[in-house]
Design an enzyme around this catalytic site. Sequence first.
Site, PDB file in Angstrom:
ATOM      1  N   HIS A   1       0.838  -1.208   0.000  1.00 34.25           N
ATOM      2  CA  HIS A   1       0.000   0.000   0.000  1.00 34.25           C
ATOM      3  C   HIS A   1       0.859   1.237   0.000  1.00 34.25           C
ATOM      4  O   HIS A   1       1.988   1.221   0.504  1.00 34.25           O
ATOM      5  CB  HIS A   1      -0.894  -0.013   1.252  1.00 34.25           C
ATOM      6  CG  HIS A   1      -0.146  -0.391   2.515  1.00 34.25           C
ATOM      7  ND1 HIS A   1       0.378   0.538   3.368  1.00 34.25           N
ATOM      8  CD2 HIS A   1       0.209  -1.612   3.026  1.00 34.25           C
ATOM      9  CE1 HIS A   1       0.999  -0.087   4.364  1.00 34.25           C
ATOM     10  NE2 HIS A   1       0.932  -1.400   4.175  1.00 34.25           N
TER      11      HIS A   1
ATOM     12  N   HIS B   1      -2.796   2.997   5.240  1.00 31.64           N
ATOM     13  CA  HIS B   1      -3.215   2.446   3.955  1.00 31.64           C
ATOM     14  C   HIS B   1      -3.819   3.573   3.132  1.00 31.64           C
ATOM     15  O   HIS B   1      -5.016   3.831   3.192  1.00 31.64           O
ATOM     16  CB  HIS B   1      -4.202   1.288   4.137  1.00 31.64           C
ATOM     17  CG  HIS B   1      -3.553   0.045   4.665  1.00 31.64           C
ATOM     18  ND1 HIS B   1      -3.723  -1.191   4.102  1.00 31.64           N
ATOM     19  CD2 HIS B   1      -2.692  -0.155   5.685  1.00 31.64           C
ATOM     20  CE1 HIS B   1      -2.999  -2.096   4.772  1.00 31.64           C
ATOM     21  NE2 HIS B   1      -2.383  -1.483   5.742  1.00 31.64           N
TER      22      HIS B   1
ATOM     23  N   GLU C   1       8.253  -7.554   4.590  1.00 29.67           N
ATOM     24  CA  GLU C   1       7.753  -6.219   4.215  1.00 29.67           C
ATOM     25  C   GLU C   1       8.820  -5.161   4.417  1.00 29.67           C
ATOM     26  O   GLU C   1       9.521  -5.159   5.428  1.00 29.67           O
ATOM     27  CB  GLU C   1       6.519  -5.863   5.064  1.00 29.67           C
ATOM     28  CG  GLU C   1       5.949  -4.486   4.768  1.00 29.67           C
ATOM     29  CD  GLU C   1       4.630  -4.208   5.473  1.00 29.67           C
ATOM     30  OE1 GLU C   1       4.368  -4.841   6.514  1.00 29.67           O
ATOM     31  OE2 GLU C   1       3.869  -3.350   4.982  1.00 29.67           O
TER      32      GLU C   1
HETATM   33 MN    MN Z   1       1.751  -2.925   5.422  1.00 31.78          MN
HETATM   34 MN    MN Z   2       3.006  -4.413   8.051  1.00 37.54          MN
END
Ligand code: MN
Ligand code: MN
Length: 293
Positions: A160, A168, A276
């Site tokens: 995102h 987000h 991530e």
């Molecule tokens: Mn994330």
């Molecule tokens: Mn995350």
Amino acid sequence: MTRYPPDLENWRRAARIAAEARELGARRAVPGASMRELADLIEESIRAAGAQPAFPANLSRNVEAAHFTPAVGDTLTLAEGDLLKVDVGAHVDGAVADTATTVEVGGGRRFENLRLAAREGVEAGIRVVQAGVDVNEIGRAVESVIHARGLKPIRDLCGHSIERYVLHAGKSIPNVTGMSHERLEEGEVIAIEPFATNGAGSIENGEFGNIQRFRRDPGPTEPVLQALYRRFQTLPFSARWATSDADTAALKRGRRHLQSYPVFVERGGGFVAQAEHTVLVTADGAEVLTRLP
Ligand code: MN
Ligand code: MN
């Protein structure tokens, strides 16, 4: 046109703090460790470094993909062989970093292929990043390396874009092709977060994962609730952070102002690994903000 954040140093600082908290969490995820204490430790390390948690430390295990954090009175402990996602967020004055790694508790190698697939997925995605690139190309790169390990990316979980106080923001960063065709812009901050699984490759909602967030400012009629809103804005938070009885009561009364998150569980009962990084999109590549030197 570029859109570099004017407070770029805050984004870099939040990212370094989040990355250090991620590594601390991974190191302390040992058999028998209290999940509640591990979450508190991660979040305290962020505060001690001069930032705030941008969301509760997500400690999802095994078939859980995301959105589990220990509850206030949780007595859960980690077991040898648990596949644990340590997903951590920090913010400095609303400049948010979001980063995750996956550990096999006890250091075994049963899930090595899954962990490597997620890690290679995020690296493959990062290599594609530069201003003007179609996000579909990130999905293609991620999907291809995860498939190469005989596994599936989870199609309905995406990275995102991130904006100040908005974890987000508008843009999704897919982990498979054919999901979206938006272009990256120079100066944009995005999180790339592949999930690799040996299951069905999609998720379903499980139980409440002890994470919630304000949908909006609850207004002045509930001053206790509004003080909590001023503290958390619309970022996700944990009831572990609102410890007074007045806070707890206000959160109960103000439920209509709050969104709560279910745990995301792999639909086919597969195990899930995640990696991530938060990345700054540049003219000719990416600055990986949450990579430690
Ligand atoms: Mn994330
Ligand atoms: Mn995350």
